[in-house]
Design a protein around this motif. Structure first.
Motif, PDB file in Angstrom:
ATOM      1  N   ARG A 114       0.834  -1.205   0.000  1.00  0.00           N
ATOM      2  CA  ARG A 114       0.000   0.000   0.000  1.00  0.00           C
ATOM      3  C   ARG A 114       0.870   1.258   0.000  1.00  0.00           C
ATOM      4  O   ARG A 114       0.599   2.222  -0.733  1.00  0.00           O
ATOM      5  CB  ARG A 114      -0.919  -0.010   1.223  1.00  0.00           C
ATOM      6  CG  ARG A 114      -1.995  -1.084   1.186  1.00  0.00           C
ATOM      7  CD  ARG A 114      -2.804  -1.126   2.481  1.00  0.00           C
ATOM      8  NE  ARG A 114      -3.551   0.110   2.689  1.00  0.00           N
ATOM      9  CZ  ARG A 114      -4.208   0.385   3.814  1.00  0.00           C
ATOM     10  NH1 ARG A 114      -4.196  -0.484   4.820  1.00  0.00           N
ATOM     11  NH2 ARG A 114      -4.864   1.514   3.929  1.00  0.00           N
ATOM     12  N   TYR A 162       2.372   1.749  -3.383  1.00  0.00           N
ATOM     13  CA  TYR A 162       1.371   2.240  -4.341  1.00  0.00           C
ATOM     14  C   TYR A 162       1.130   3.739  -4.154  1.00  0.00           C
ATOM     15  O   TYR A 162       1.009   4.496  -5.121  1.00  0.00           O
ATOM     16  CB  TYR A 162       0.066   1.471  -4.142  1.00  0.00           C
ATOM     17  CG  TYR A 162      -0.928   1.646  -5.272  1.00  0.00           C
ATOM     18  CD1 TYR A 162      -0.807   0.890  -6.427  1.00  0.00           C
ATOM     19  CD2 TYR A 162      -1.967   2.569  -5.176  1.00  0.00           C
ATOM     20  CE1 TYR A 162      -1.706   1.043  -7.476  1.00  0.00           C
ATOM     21  CE2 TYR A 162      -2.869   2.732  -6.205  1.00  0.00           C
ATOM     22  CZ  TYR A 162      -2.735   1.961  -7.356  1.00  0.00           C
ATOM     23  OH  TYR A 162      -3.617   2.130  -8.394  1.00  0.00           O
ATOM     24  N   VAL A 163       1.078   4.140  -2.884  1.00  0.00           N
ATOM     25  CA  VAL A 163       0.785   5.544  -2.596  1.00  0.00           C
ATOM     26  C   VAL A 163       1.966   6.447  -2.932  1.00  0.00           C
ATOM     27  O   VAL A 163       1.798   7.532  -3.493  1.00  0.00           O
ATOM     28  CB  VAL A 163       0.389   5.705  -1.112  1.00  0.00           C
ATOM     29  CG1 VAL A 163       0.360   7.167  -0.712  1.00  0.00           C
ATOM     30  CG2 VAL A 163      -0.967   5.067  -0.865  1.00  0.00           C
ATOM     31  N   GLN A 170       3.886   5.521  -6.922  1.00  0.00           N
ATOM     32  CA  GLN A 170       3.013   5.735  -8.061  1.00  0.00           C
ATOM     33  C   GLN A 170       2.051   6.895  -7.751  1.00  0.00           C
ATOM     34  O   GLN A 170       0.865   6.855  -8.039  1.00  0.00           O
ATOM     35  CB  GLN A 170       2.231   4.460  -8.378  1.00  0.00           C
ATOM     36  CG  GLN A 170       3.142   3.291  -8.722  1.00  0.00           C
ATOM     37  CD  GLN A 170       2.342   2.053  -9.111  1.00  0.00           C
ATOM     38  OE1 GLN A 170       1.202   2.148  -9.536  1.00  0.00           O
ATOM     39  NE2 GLN A 170       2.955   0.911  -8.968  1.00  0.00           N
ATOM     40  N   GLU A 171       2.645   7.925  -7.147  1.00  0.00           N
ATOM     41  CA  GLU A 171       1.832   9.019  -6.636  1.00  0.00           C
ATOM     42  C   GLU A 171       1.035   9.708  -7.729  1.00  0.00           C
ATOM     43  O   GLU A 171      -0.143  10.028  -7.551  1.00  0.00           O
ATOM     44  CB  GLU A 171       2.732  10.024  -5.929  1.00  0.00           C
ATOM     45  CG  GLU A 171       1.979  11.125  -5.212  1.00  0.00           C
ATOM     46  CD  GLU A 171       2.907  11.993  -4.380  1.00  0.00           C
ATOM     47  OE1 GLU A 171       2.452  13.036  -3.915  1.00  0.00           O
ATOM     48  OE2 GLU A 171       4.084  11.605  -4.218  1.00  0.00           O
ATOM     49  N   ALA A 213      -1.747   7.520  -8.975  1.00  0.00           N
ATOM     50  CA  ALA A 213      -2.691   7.335  -7.873  1.00  0.00           C
ATOM     51  C   ALA A 213      -3.527   8.595  -7.660  1.00  0.00           C
ATOM     52  O   ALA A 213      -4.732   8.526  -7.399  1.00  0.00           O
ATOM     53  CB  ALA A 213      -1.939   6.974  -6.593  1.00  0.00           C
ATOM     54  N   ARG A 242      -6.103   8.836 -10.402  1.00  0.00           N
ATOM     55  CA  ARG A 242      -7.169   7.877 -10.145  1.00  0.00           C
ATOM     56  C   ARG A 242      -8.064   8.378  -9.011  1.00  0.00           C
ATOM     57  O   ARG A 242      -9.302   8.309  -9.092  1.00  0.00           O
ATOM     58  CB  ARG A 242      -6.565   6.519  -9.782  1.00  0.00           C
ATOM     59  CG  ARG A 242      -7.551   5.453  -9.308  1.00  0.00           C
ATOM     60  CD  ARG A 242      -8.444   4.980 -10.404  1.00  0.00           C
ATOM     61  NE  ARG A 242      -9.295   3.879  -9.957  1.00  0.00           N
ATOM     62  CZ  ARG A 242     -10.315   3.397 -10.652  1.00  0.00           C
ATOM     63  NH1 ARG A 242     -10.623   3.916 -11.837  1.00  0.00           N
ATOM     64  NH2 ARG A 242     -11.037   2.402 -10.175  1.00  0.00           N
ATOM     65  N   GLU A 254     -11.791   2.867  -2.100  1.00  0.00           N
ATOM     66  CA  GLU A 254     -10.571   2.923  -2.904  1.00  0.00           C
ATOM     67  C   GLU A 254      -9.898   4.288  -2.777  1.00  0.00           C
ATOM     68  O   GLU A 254      -8.674   4.386  -2.762  1.00  0.00           O
ATOM     69  CB  GLU A 254     -10.886   2.625  -4.370  1.00  0.00           C
ATOM     70  CG  GLU A 254      -9.642   2.492  -5.235  1.00  0.00           C
ATOM     71  CD  GLU A 254      -9.955   2.132  -6.671  1.00  0.00           C
ATOM     72  OE1 GLU A 254      -9.033   2.210  -7.500  1.00  0.00           O
ATOM     73  OE2 GLU A 254     -11.120   1.793  -6.979  1.00  0.00           O
ATOM     74  N   LEU A 276      -5.965   5.370  -2.005  1.00  0.00           N
ATOM     75  CA  LEU A 276      -5.222   6.166  -2.975  1.00  0.00           C
ATOM     76  C   LEU A 276      -4.842   7.541  -2.435  1.00  0.00           C
ATOM     77  O   LEU A 276      -4.149   8.302  -3.105  1.00  0.00           O
ATOM     78  CB  LEU A 276      -6.058   6.339  -4.248  1.00  0.00           C
ATOM     79  CG  LEU A 276      -6.288   5.075  -5.079  1.00  0.00           C
ATOM     80  CD1 LEU A 276      -7.286   5.348  -6.183  1.00  0.00           C
ATOM     81  CD2 LEU A 276      -4.987   4.553  -5.641  1.00  0.00           C
TER      82      LEU A 276
END
Length: 609
Positions: free
Chosen positions: A186, A189-190, A193-194, A197, A200, A350, A354
């Motif tokens: 997590r 991902y945060v 892939q800021e 993210a 999104r 979600e 994110l």
């Protein structure tokens, strides 16, 4: 447990059937007789690489099959079921009491003189690696060509964990490790892939806001479409309902009307029938009319409400606008309003994951720190148990080696914390570097704990400690493996009762009293697991519960591309009674004199003590 090994056209063996004892089985015979072919057969059914050079001269193919009796709830049975060769619902009719809970597995391999080999499990063709996976649960071969398995750190760790009986600690650590990995994913991902993210998250927020602005209700679109239809057809509805009410009850349309409706007529008929006091069906008819009149009253009431309802034609534009808004939602996130609402609710969760805001990142890092500390605590508990077991196991093995004609030899098992003084293997350090560059490092933790484990063997006094597998001859390694297996025999218990241990070259360089001790220890191991030993020592063979002799002779064979010629043929026969005494005598002195026969009898008697 290996119940039967059948071989045909494998090297010098034209045909052989071996039925090992449940305890210890010795395979003996002169050097070069072909004992190694039996091991080759077991390796074949264990998924080893096949060589066409092993096919007997003149034969089209070589074939080997092993029949194993296993626990029907064991890992080998589960693997066979996963391969689709066993019916999990099958039940034996009239089972033997000794067979309850047991299962037979047939592992076979065909090697043609030309072409690819074929692996078969219980009559079904399977990939070769399936045989290998199942055989790994059933057979362990300790020979010069098989010792490198325990040379790998992973195998050494597995062996130590089994000796430490640390399943509870290992399971607790792996659970904590998985929780740590989940949080790291997590965070990765945060943070890493800021940009994507954030994009999104923005899309999800805008979508949620758009849906909330419309605020749809389940089934609302269908209700509105029905209402629109009523508004659009209001005049037709009013005319039809008014005519119906005039016929049923005119007072509902015009309160001053004196016209008699259907309801009044039925009421009059009921009263007329009730005045008849003669027996018959008149009362029943009056009851039926009353029931009919009640239904009619309900219909009149319902229709009168339709007359009173205010279908506002001016509200038609609002209805159409609302239906359009709802249709837009179902077109993008439908197909139904229920789907739109479900998507919005899921998107809300979600968005939380994110959320790359500093507050969210800090929250995840705090959560991650707690998970890391929990994993470290579990890793330290596991490490402590491993260290205690390592010291005890190494001490026991070293004592066993002394009794196996390897005095001065020793085993040390190092359990090193990966973070101590910057130590640790290069692969571990690379993983730590990779972790640190991607997110937050898990160093010194890895999937199996915090420890680097190394088995170091000293083959003779004064020798430096060397990594296991690179420091001894085949015979020394076989005896080291025997010492290891003996040291954990009780730990294996029922879980390994189906295991077959095969020892080759274990007696190399051994003789006299040490040979007797070697045989005694192999027999001890056979109390908990099946043992098959290939030996040239009578002192070892005498301890066996069953003995098979491999011998060779000449036989006329027609070659595939030539005429008949004499070739060497190997036979395998079990020896019992006097025949076994003669074989032990031959092994003792190379002859079968009266003295050697007496010595053989004495040796067999002593081995039964």
């Amino acid at each position: 447990m290996l119940e039967e090994l059948e071989v045909s056209n494998l090297g010098p063996i034209r045909s052989a059937l071996l039925t090992p004892s449940k305890g210890m089985t010795a395979i003996t015979g002169e050097t070069g007789a072909g004992k190694s072919m039996l091991l080759s057969a077991i390796r074949l059914i264990s998924g080893a690489t096949a060589s066409v050079a092993r096919v007997s001269a003149g034969a089209d193919s070589a074939w080997a099959q092993g029949i194993f009796d296993v626990d029907e709830n064991g890992e080998a049975t589960r693997l066979a079921q996963d391969a689709g060769v066993l019916d999990t619902d099958s039940e034996k009719t009239d089972p033997d009491p000794d067979e309850i809970g047991r299962q037979e597995l047939f592992l076979s391999r065909t090697v043609p003189a030309s072409g690819r080999s074929r692996a078969v499990l219980c009559g079904h063709s399977v990939p070769r690696n399936v045989l290998g996976n199942i055989a790994s649960q059933l057979v362990t071969i300790h020979g010069q060509a098989d010792q490198m398995r325990l040379a790998s750190p992973a195998r050494q760790r597995e062996f130590l964990d089994m000796a430490a009986d640390d399943k509870a600690e290992l399971d607790a650590y792996r659970q904590a490790w998985e929780q740590l990995q989940a949080i790291d994913r997590r965070l990765h991902y945060v943070t890493d892939q800021e940009a994507s993210a954030r994009a999104r998250a923005d899309y999800l927020r805008e979508s949620i806001e758009q849906i909330n602005k419309v605020d749809p209700k389940p089934g609302e679109d269908e209700e509105l479409k029905e209402k629109r239809s009523r508004v659009e057809n209001a005049a037709e509805i009013a005319q039809g309902v008014g005519s119906a009410l005039s016929a049923l009850d005119a007072s509902q349309v015009d309160s001053d009307s004196d016209a008699q409706g259907a309801s009044d007529a039925i009421t009059h008929a009921i009263q007329a029938l009730r005045t008849i006091h003669v027996g018959g069906s008149f009362g029943e008819a009056a009851d039926r009319l009353e029931s009919l009149n009640n239904d009619l009253s309900d219909i009149v009431f319902s229709l009168s409400n339709e007359v009173d309802s205010d279908e506002d034609a001016e509200g038609l534009d609002f209805i159409n606008s609302r239906i359009h808004e709802l249709d837009e939602l179902t077109r993008r996130w439908g197909p139904t309003l229920e789907d739109v609402i479900a998507w919005r609710d899921k998107a809300a969760f979600e968005v939380e994951d994110l959320d790359a805001s500093p507050e969210k990142v800090d929250e995840l890092k705090a959560e991650r720190q707690q998970a890391f500390e929990k994993a470290m605590k579990a890793a330290e508990a596991l490490s402590k148990k491993r260290k205690l077991a390592a010291a005890a196991l190494a001490n026991t093995v070293t004592k066993e080696l002394s009794a196996l004609a390897m005095a001065g030899s020793g085993l040390e098992i190092r359990v090193t914390r990966r973070d101590s003084a910057g130590k640790g293997n290069s692969a571990s350090k690379k993983n730590a570097k990779d972790d640190a560059s991607s997110c937050v490092s898990t160093w010194p933790l890895e999937v199996n704990g915090i420890d680097d484990i190394e088995f170091l063997f000293t083959p003779f006094p004064g020798s430096p400690q060397l990594p296991m597998g690179k420091s001894a001859s085949g015979g020394e390694l076989s005896r080291l493996m025997l010492a290891l297996e003996l040291s954990v025999a009780e730990k294996r218990g029922a879980d390994q009762s189906d295991m077959t241990f095969i020892f080759d070259e274990v007696d190399a360089g051994v003789g006299g009293k040490a040979a007797v001790e070697l045989g005694k220890r192999l027999a001890k191991l056979s109390k908990t697991s099946q043992v098959i030993v290939v030996t040239h020592l009578a002192q070892v063979a005498s301890w066996a519960d069953a003995q098979f002799v491999v011998s060779k002779g000449k036989s006329g064979v027609k070659a595939r591309n030539a005429g008949s010629k004499a070739t060497v043929e190997t036979t395998v026969n079990e020896v019992t009674g006097d025949a076994r005494i003669h074989e032990i005598a031959r092994m003792l002195s190379g002859s079968e004199s009266a003295t050697s026969l007496d010595h053989a009898k004495e040796l067999l008697d002593e081995s039964r003590i």
